[in-house]
Design a protein around this motif. Sequence first.
Motif, short mmCIF file in Angstrom:
data_model
loop_
_atom_site.label_atom_id
_atom_site.label_comp_id
_atom_site.label_asym_id
_atom_site.label_seq_id
_atom_site.Cartn_x
_atom_site.Cartn_y
_atom_site.Cartn_z
N LEU A 7 9.74 -2.50 -13.00
CA LEU A 7 8.66 -3.26 -12.96
C LEU A 7 7.64 -2.38 -12.25
O LEU A 7 6.39 -2.17 -12.78
N HIS A 8 8.00 -1.54 -11.47
CA HIS A 8 7.29 -0.65 -10.73
C HIS A 8 6.58 0.19 -11.64
O HIS A 8 5.34 0.48 -11.60
N PHE A 9 7.41 1.08 -12.27
CA PHE A 9 6.57 2.16 -13.33
C PHE A 9 5.98 1.46 -14.37
O PHE A 9 5.04 2.04 -15.03
N SER A 10 6.41 0.28 -14.88
CA SER A 10 5.69 -0.47 -15.83
C SER A 10 4.27 -0.64 -15.26
O SER A 10 3.32 -0.53 -16.14
N LEU A 11 4.17 -1.13 -14.14
CA LEU A 11 3.05 -1.61 -13.58
C LEU A 11 2.02 -0.32 -13.33
O LEU A 11 1.03 -0.37 -13.82
N ARG A 12 2.67 0.74 -12.98
CA ARG A 12 1.94 1.94 -12.72
C ARG A 12 1.21 2.33 -13.92
O ARG A 12 0.09 2.74 -14.29
N ARG A 13 2.22 2.27 -14.89
CA ARG A 13 1.55 2.71 -16.48
C ARG A 13 0.49 1.88 -16.90
O ARG A 13 -0.52 2.24 -17.73
N THR A 14 0.86 0.59 -16.69
CA THR A 14 -0.15 -0.52 -17.10
C THR A 14 -1.67 -0.27 -16.47
O THR A 14 -2.68 -0.46 -17.02
N LEU A 15 -1.66 -0.06 -15.19
CA LEU A 15 -2.86 0.48 -14.42
C LEU A 15 -3.28 1.58 -15.20
O LEU A 15 -4.66 1.63 -15.24
N GLU A 16 -2.85 2.55 -15.28
CA GLU A 16 -3.37 3.78 -15.86
C GLU A 16 -3.88 3.68 -17.18
O GLU A 16 -4.95 4.23 -17.53
N LYS A 17 -3.16 3.01 -17.97
CA LYS A 17 -3.47 2.50 -19.49
C LYS A 17 -4.85 2.02 -19.41
O LYS A 17 -5.87 2.06 -20.12
N ASP A 18 -5.24 1.20 -18.15
CA ASP A 18 -6.39 0.35 -18.11
C ASP A 18 -7.56 1.19 -17.31
O ASP A 18 -8.64 0.53 -16.97
N GLY A 19 -7.43 2.32 -17.12
CA GLY A 19 -8.49 3.25 -16.45
C GLY A 19 -8.24 3.52 -14.92
O GLY A 19 -9.19 4.24 -14.29
N TRP A 20 -7.17 3.04 -14.51
CA TRP A 20 -7.08 3.17 -12.96
C TRP A 20 -6.43 4.27 -12.56
O TRP A 20 -5.66 4.96 -13.40
N ILE A 21 -6.75 4.95 -11.44
CA ILE A 21 -6.14 6.29 -11.03
C ILE A 21 -5.38 5.94 -9.95
O ILE A 21 -5.86 5.36 -8.86
N VAL A 22 -3.89 6.20 -10.16
CA VAL A 22 -3.10 5.75 -8.85
C VAL A 22 -3.15 6.70 -7.84
O VAL A 22 -3.02 7.92 -8.16
N THR A 23 -3.87 6.59 -6.71
CA THR A 23 -3.78 7.60 -5.76
C THR A 23 -2.79 7.38 -4.85
O THR A 23 -2.59 8.51 -3.97
N ASP A 24 -1.93 6.53 -4.73
CA ASP A 24 -0.68 6.34 -3.59
C ASP A 24 0.53 5.77 -4.53
O ASP A 24 0.18 4.62 -4.75
N ASP A 25 1.55 6.33 -4.09
CA ASP A 25 2.66 5.90 -4.75
C ASP A 25 3.80 6.26 -3.93
O ASP A 25 4.76 7.34 -4.07
N PRO A 26 4.16 5.42 -2.68
CA PRO A 26 3.54 4.00 -2.51
C PRO A 26 2.28 4.50 -1.36
O PRO A 26 2.05 5.46 -1.19
N LEU A 27 1.85 3.33 -1.35
CA LEU A 27 0.48 3.07 -0.38
C LEU A 27 1.01 3.05 1.25
O LEU A 27 1.62 2.18 1.43
N ILE A 28 0.85 3.98 1.96
CA ILE A 28 1.60 4.25 3.39
C ILE A 28 0.30 3.40 4.33
O ILE A 28 -0.79 3.95 4.04
N LEU A 29 0.85 2.33 4.92
CA LEU A 29 -0.20 1.83 5.94
C LEU A 29 0.36 1.65 7.26
O LEU A 29 1.69 1.68 7.29
N VAL A 30 -0.33 1.66 8.17
CA VAL A 30 0.30 1.63 9.61
C VAL A 30 -0.40 0.61 10.30
O VAL A 30 -1.54 0.36 10.28
N LEU A 31 0.43 -0.46 10.94
CA LEU A 31 -0.02 -1.52 11.58
C LEU A 31 0.65 -1.54 12.87
O LEU A 31 1.71 -1.77 13.14
N LYS A 32 0.00 -1.49 14.13
CA LYS A 32 0.26 -1.40 15.21
C LYS A 32 1.58 -0.61 15.57
O LYS A 32 2.60 -1.09 16.02
N GLN A 33 1.52 0.55 15.14
CA GLN A 33 2.46 1.69 15.28
C GLN A 33 3.80 1.17 14.34
O GLN A 33 4.74 1.92 14.31
N THR A 34 3.64 0.73 13.29
CA THR A 34 4.63 0.05 12.43
C THR A 34 4.32 0.51 11.05
O THR A 34 3.17 0.38 10.57
#
Length: 139
Positions: A7-34
């Motif tokens: 599902l992950h790779f299929s979604l990535r390819r789907t976004l790319e086919k739709d013209g999106w540039i995947v910038t983060d895989d995964p997208l790292i976020l930090v919330l209150k040092q977590t």
Amino acid sequence: MSRRDDLHFSLRRTLEKDGWIVTDDPLILVLKQTLLKADLGAEKFFTAEKAERKIAVEVKDFDSPSVISELEKTMGQLQLYQWALEEQQPERQLFLAVSQAIFMKHFQKPIFQLAVKRNTINLLVYEPKREVILQWIVH
């Protein structure tokens, strides 16, 4: 390879086919040092609007024995991601990606509709086999 990886790779390819540039895989976020990890970060430039859009996407298949338990977990996960995005990348819009089959099977149920509405969850509905986006549902 597990089903979730498919599902992950299929979604990535789907976004790319739709013209999106995947910038983060995964997208790292930090919330209150977590450290938090959303599945994907992507961006796309829309020439008609002369604007760039950025998204964070979490993909779910809702295939656990308890769909309600998975919904509860997903709601909490998305809330944490939203809080982190508000602090670090407020220009990025959060989406929950689900296949069309899962959308039809679960997201028509009143409890799912209530969860989406009350939590203002944006949905990206896609067809994994054809790798096409079918709907953007923005709340």
